[in-house]
Scaffold this motif. Sequence first.
Motif, PDB file in Angstrom:
ATOM      1  N   PRO A 116       0.815  -1.221   0.000  1.00 31.01           N
ATOM      2  CA  PRO A 116       0.000   0.000   0.000  1.00 31.01           C
ATOM      3  C   PRO A 116       0.845   1.266   0.000  1.00 31.01           C
ATOM      4  O   PRO A 116       1.733   1.440   0.839  1.00 31.01           O
ATOM      5  CB  PRO A 116      -0.818  -0.121   1.299  1.00 31.01           C
ATOM      6  N   ASP A 117       0.617   2.140  -0.970  1.00 34.60           N
ATOM      7  CA  ASP A 117       1.227   3.467  -1.011  1.00 34.60           C
ATOM      8  C   ASP A 117       0.255   4.475  -0.392  1.00 34.60           C
ATOM      9  O   ASP A 117      -0.961   4.249  -0.349  1.00 34.60           O
ATOM     10  CB  ASP A 117       1.559   3.839  -2.452  1.00 34.60           C
ATOM     11  N   LEU A 118       0.783   5.598   0.085  1.00 37.32           N
ATOM     12  CA  LEU A 118       0.004   6.543   0.880  1.00 37.32           C
ATOM     13  C   LEU A 118      -0.153   7.864   0.137  1.00 37.32           C
ATOM     14  O   LEU A 118       0.811   8.394  -0.425  1.00 37.32           O
ATOM     15  CB  LEU A 118       0.690   6.806   2.228  1.00 37.32           C
ATOM     16  N   VAL A 119      -1.366   8.415   0.158  1.00 38.17           N
ATOM     17  CA  VAL A 119      -1.655   9.722  -0.438  1.00 38.17           C
ATOM     18  C   VAL A 119      -2.362  10.559   0.619  1.00 38.17           C
ATOM     19  O   VAL A 119      -3.489  10.253   1.032  1.00 38.17           O
ATOM     20  CB  VAL A 119      -2.539   9.591  -1.696  1.00 38.17           C
ATOM     21  N   ILE A 120      -1.683  11.632   1.076  1.00 36.51           N
ATOM     22  CA  ILE A 120      -2.192  12.473   2.156  1.00 36.51           C
ATOM     23  C   ILE A 120      -2.432  13.884   1.620  1.00 36.51           C
ATOM     24  O   ILE A 120      -1.533  14.496   1.038  1.00 36.51           O
ATOM     25  CB  ILE A 120      -1.188  12.563   3.338  1.00 36.51           C
ATOM     26  N   THR A 121      -3.628  14.413   1.815  1.00 34.68           N
ATOM     27  CA  THR A 121      -3.950  15.786   1.407  1.00 34.68           C
ATOM     28  C   THR A 121      -4.289  16.603   2.640  1.00 34.68           C
ATOM     29  O   THR A 121      -5.156  16.225   3.438  1.00 34.68           O
ATOM     30  CB  THR A 121      -5.136  15.815   0.427  1.00 34.68           C
ATOM     31  N   GLN A 122      -3.590  17.719   2.802  1.00 34.33           N
ATOM     32  CA  GLN A 122      -3.836  18.647   3.907  1.00 34.33           C
ATOM     33  C   GLN A 122      -4.271  19.989   3.332  1.00 34.33           C
ATOM     34  O   GLN A 122      -3.740  20.439   2.318  1.00 34.33           O
ATOM     35  CB  GLN A 122      -2.566  18.827   4.747  1.00 34.33           C
ATOM     36  N   THR A 123      -5.235  20.597   3.989  1.00 34.74           N
ATOM     37  CA  THR A 123      -5.807  21.858   3.503  1.00 34.74           C
ATOM     38  C   THR A 123      -5.814  22.883   4.626  1.00 34.74           C
ATOM     39  O   THR A 123      -6.082  22.548   5.786  1.00 34.74           O
ATOM     40  CB  THR A 123      -7.252  21.645   2.996  1.00 34.74           C
ATOM     41  N   ARG A 124      -5.547  24.137   4.270  1.00 33.17           N
ATOM     42  CA  ARG A 124      -5.637  25.224   5.245  1.00 33.17           C
ATOM     43  C   ARG A 124      -6.177  26.466   4.557  1.00 33.17           C
ATOM     44  O   ARG A 124      -6.114  26.607   3.331  1.00 33.17           O
ATOM     45  CB  ARG A 124      -4.266  25.528   5.852  1.00 33.17           C
ATOM     46  N   GLY A 125      -6.681  27.399   5.379  1.00 26.93           N
ATOM     47  CA  GLY A 125      -7.139  28.683   4.854  1.00 26.93           C
ATOM     48  C   GLY A 125      -8.558  28.646   4.342  1.00 26.93           C
ATOM     49  O   GLY A 125      -9.193  27.602   4.219  1.00 26.93           O
ATOM     50  N   THR A 126      -9.092  29.845   4.054  1.00 29.66           N
ATOM     51  CA  THR A 126     -10.435  29.992   3.477  1.00 29.66           C
ATOM     52  C   THR A 126     -10.323  30.774   2.175  1.00 29.66           C
ATOM     53  O   THR A 126     -10.333  30.199   1.093  1.00 29.66           O
ATOM     54  CB  THR A 126     -11.368  30.699   4.469  1.00 29.66           C
ATOM     55  N   VAL A 127     -10.184  32.101   2.270  1.00 31.09           N
ATOM     56  CA  VAL A 127     -10.026  32.907   1.058  1.00 31.09           C
ATOM     57  C   VAL A 127      -8.706  32.575   0.380  1.00 31.09           C
ATOM     58  O   VAL A 127      -8.629  32.435  -0.853  1.00 31.09           O
ATOM     59  CB  VAL A 127     -10.100  34.410   1.403  1.00 31.09           C
ATOM     60  N   ARG A 128      -7.647  32.421   1.165  1.00 30.39           N
ATOM     61  CA  ARG A 128      -6.339  32.041   0.638  1.00 30.39           C
ATOM     62  C   ARG A 128      -6.102  30.543   0.847  1.00 30.39           C
ATOM     63  O   ARG A 128      -5.081  30.125   1.377  1.00 30.39           O
ATOM     64  CB  ARG A 128      -5.245  32.855   1.302  1.00 30.39           C
ATOM     65  N   MET A 129      -7.045  29.764   0.404  1.00 27.60           N
ATOM     66  CA  MET A 129      -6.973  28.316   0.605  1.00 27.60           C
ATOM     67  C   MET A 129      -5.788  27.712  -0.141  1.00 27.60           C
ATOM     68  O   MET A 129      -5.463  28.113  -1.250  1.00 27.60           O
ATOM     69  CB  MET A 129      -8.269  27.669   0.138  1.00 27.60           C
ATOM     70  N   ALA A 177       5.709   2.893  -1.009  1.00 25.61           N
ATOM     71  CA  ALA A 177       6.268   1.857  -0.137  1.00 25.61           C
ATOM     72  C   ALA A 177       7.554   1.299  -0.719  1.00 25.61           C
ATOM     73  O   ALA A 177       7.599   0.895  -1.885  1.00 25.61           O
ATOM     74  CB  ALA A 177       5.244   0.754   0.069  1.00 25.61           C
ATOM     75  N   ARG A 178       8.605   1.277   0.083  1.00 27.56           N
ATOM     76  CA  ARG A 178       9.880   0.668  -0.315  1.00 27.56           C
ATOM     77  C   ARG A 178       9.902  -0.825  -0.004  1.00 27.56           C
ATOM     78  O   ARG A 178      10.628  -1.590  -0.604  1.00 27.56           O
ATOM     79  CB  ARG A 178      11.038   1.354   0.410  1.00 27.56           C
ATOM     80  N   GLU A 204       7.641   0.108   5.144  1.00 27.49           N
ATOM     81  CA  GLU A 204       8.807   0.975   4.950  1.00 27.49           C
ATOM     82  C   GLU A 204       8.469   2.105   3.985  1.00 27.49           C
ATOM     83  O   GLU A 204       8.143   1.866   2.819  1.00 27.49           O
ATOM     84  CB  GLU A 204       9.978   0.161   4.403  1.00 27.49           C
ATOM     85  N   TYR A 205       8.584   3.360   4.478  1.00 29.72           N
ATOM     86  CA  TYR A 205       8.276   4.545   3.683  1.00 29.72           C
ATOM     87  C   TYR A 205       9.366   5.590   3.891  1.00 29.72           C
ATOM     88  O   TYR A 205      10.006   5.625   4.945  1.00 29.72           O
ATOM     89  CB  TYR A 205       6.915   5.131   4.089  1.00 29.72           C
ATOM     90  N   PRO A 206       9.571   6.449   2.914  1.00 34.48           N
ATOM     91  CA  PRO A 206      10.599   7.492   3.065  1.00 34.48           C
ATOM     92  C   PRO A 206      10.146   8.583   4.033  1.00 34.48           C
ATOM     93  O   PRO A 206       8.942   8.808   4.228  1.00 34.48           O
ATOM     94  CB  PRO A 206      10.743   8.033   1.645  1.00 34.48           C
ATOM     95  N   GLU A 207      11.098   9.256   4.628  1.00 36.38           N
ATOM     96  CA  GLU A 207      10.779  10.383   5.519  1.00 36.38           C
ATOM     97  C   GLU A 207      10.250  11.568   4.720  1.00 36.38           C
ATOM     98  O   GLU A 207       9.391  12.321   5.190  1.00 36.38           O
ATOM     99  CB  GLU A 207      12.013  10.783   6.329  1.00 36.38           C
ATOM    100  N   GLU A 208      10.767  11.746   3.507  1.00 35.07           N
ATOM    101  CA  GLU A 208      10.299  12.816   2.639  1.00 35.07           C
ATOM    102  C   GLU A 208       9.388  12.231   1.564  1.00 35.07           C
ATOM    103  O   GLU A 208       9.639  11.134   1.060  1.00 35.07           O
ATOM    104  CB  GLU A 208      11.482  13.533   1.965  1.00 35.07           C
ATOM    105  N   PRO A 209       8.311  12.928   1.189  1.00 38.56           N
ATOM    106  CA  PRO A 209       7.387  12.382   0.190  1.00 38.56           C
ATOM    107  C   PRO A 209       8.050  12.209  -1.164  1.00 38.56           C
ATOM    108  O   PRO A 209       8.950  12.958  -1.550  1.00 38.56           O
ATOM    109  CB  PRO A 209       6.261  13.419   0.147  1.00 38.56           C
ATOM    110  N   ASP A 210       7.595  11.218  -1.913  1.00 39.99           N
ATOM    111  CA  ASP A 210       8.100  10.980  -3.267  1.00 39.99           C
ATOM    112  C   ASP A 210       7.555  11.996  -4.259  1.00 39.99           C
ATOM    113  O   ASP A 210       8.171  12.245  -5.300  1.00 39.99           O
ATOM    114  CB  ASP A 210       7.712   9.574  -3.723  1.00 39.99           C
ATOM    115  N   ALA A 211       6.403  12.574  -3.967  1.00 45.09           N
ATOM    116  CA  ALA A 211       5.810  13.589  -4.846  1.00 45.09           C
ATOM    117  C   ALA A 211       4.972  14.529  -4.003  1.00 45.09           C
ATOM    118  O   ALA A 211       4.349  14.114  -3.016  1.00 45.09           O
ATOM    119  CB  ALA A 211       4.956  12.944  -5.934  1.00 45.09           C
TER     120      ALA A 211
END
Length: 455
Positions: A259-272, A281-282, A286-293
Motif C-alpha cells: 500500500p502506497d500513501l496519499v495524504i492531502t492537507q488543507t488550510r485557509g479559506t479565502v487564501r486556501m 512503499a519501499r 517501509e516509507y521514506p521520511e520525505e514524500p516521493d511527490a
Amino acid sequence: MICCLMLLTSVVATAEPQVYTLTSYQNVWDVAVADMNGNGNKDVLLLTNDETAYPQQKVVALHLADADCAYSPTPDYQLALPEKVGAVILAEVDGAPPVEVVAVHTNGAFIYQFTDDGFVYYDEVAFSSLLPSYNREPVFIQKGAKDLLGNGKHEWLIPTANGLEIRTIEGALATASCDVASYMRRGDSVVITHRLPDYQTFEMEGVPTTGLAFLSDEFADFVYGEDWSQHERFRIPMTLDEKWDASAKMGDITGNDLPDLVITQTRGTVRMQSQTHVYLARGPFEYPEEPDAVFTVAHAVSSPEMMDVNNNGYLDLVFIRIPFGVRNVINFFMRNRLAVRTDVYLFDGESFSESSDYSTTMTMEAPEGRQRIAYTFGDFDGDGLVDVAYGRSGDALSIYTGDPDRFISSRPLAVLDMPSFGEARPYDLNNNGAKDIVLFRPGGDEAKRVDVIVF
C-alpha cells in the motif's frame, strides 16, 4: 467517492446503455449490490427510511436482476429492520451464498438470510461498538466485512474506540489497533464524533491470515500475523503549520502489492491551499521520511483520486478542483454554473510527471441545498481507459469515454435524461468487463428514485 477500473477485455460495450428507474416507498439513503438470486448478475439493495416518521421505518428493498440484467421498478422483496439499526453490512456468515444481511447497531447485530421465500431471521449477537443506533440516515458499511482467514466466511470489522474489532457470529477474534480520532464539542448539547481511518488488506508471505493496513491523516498502521497481534506504525510527517482539514487514501500505485500513501492537507479559506503528499512503499511497512511527490493547489478545493487512467498497470492521480476564482463565483451566482477542473498526473512506474499530463475543465450546474453534483469514473465502454459520467445540467447525465490524447472525449458517448444530482457509483452488474452506474439521491428532492445504468 469510490472509483474502480476493469482491465481491457475482448468485448467492448458500444450499444446504448439500458436505464432502469427504481422507485422506493421511502427515501433512499444508501445502495449496495450483490448477487442474491445466484444468476451471476448483481442485484441492487436499497437502504431506506422515512426520517420524519415516528417510530422510524427502516427497510432493505431488494431489486433482483434477471438473466438480461434488467430490474423491476418496484422491489421484489423487502426486509423491515428494527428501529435501533444504524447501518447494514453484507457479509458471508454461513459460508454459502448469497451473503447475509448483518444489521448493526451500538450493542450488536441482527442477521438475516435471503431464501426462496425472501428474507428470514437467522440470528442475533451482542457486542459493544462505536456504531450508531436510531440514526435517521442509515448506510451500508461498504468495507465492513472481509474473508481474512480464507475459509469462505467473512469476518466483520466493527469500529471501537481502539480500532476495528475483528469478529464473526461466534465472537470476537482480535482488535486491530489503529488511529481513531475522536472529537467532543459542547454547546447547548454535547456532540461526539469519531473518525476511523481508511483501510485495505494485504498479504504476508508464509502467514495464512490477511493483514490490515490503516491510514489516517497522521499514521499508517499495519496489523498482521496469525492472530493479528503484530503491529507496525509509520508516522506521517506534518508539513502545514495550520491544518484545517486532511484526508488520507491508500492504494497500490507501483504495482508491487504494497500500500502506497496519499495524504492531502488543507488550510485557509479565502487564501486556501491544499498540499498532497505521496509516499511510495519501499518494502513492508517501509516509507521514506520525505514524500516521493508533492502537489500544491492554491485557491481551490482539491481532491485526488487514484485510478489507472491509461491502462498501464499503475495507479495515476486525478485531481478534481473547484477553483475560487472571480469567473467561477460570477457563474455560480449569475448562471448557477460551476467550472470544475480535472488534472491528471500519470505514474510511469518510477515517478509522477512534474506537470499535469491532462487538464480538462467540465462545466456543471450548481446543486441546491443538500444535493451534490453526480459524477463518477469507470471503464463504461470496456476498452480499458477511464471514462467519466457527470451531470452537466440538473436533468441530464453525460457520459464521456476515455481519450489517450486528451483524457476524455470532446463529445459524449451518451446523454441520459434523468435528475443528475446525487451520488453515482460504478459497478460491473452484468460481468461483461464494462462498468455500470447506480445513481441515487440521498437527502434530495428525488430521494425516492434510483437509476441503474447498464452498459
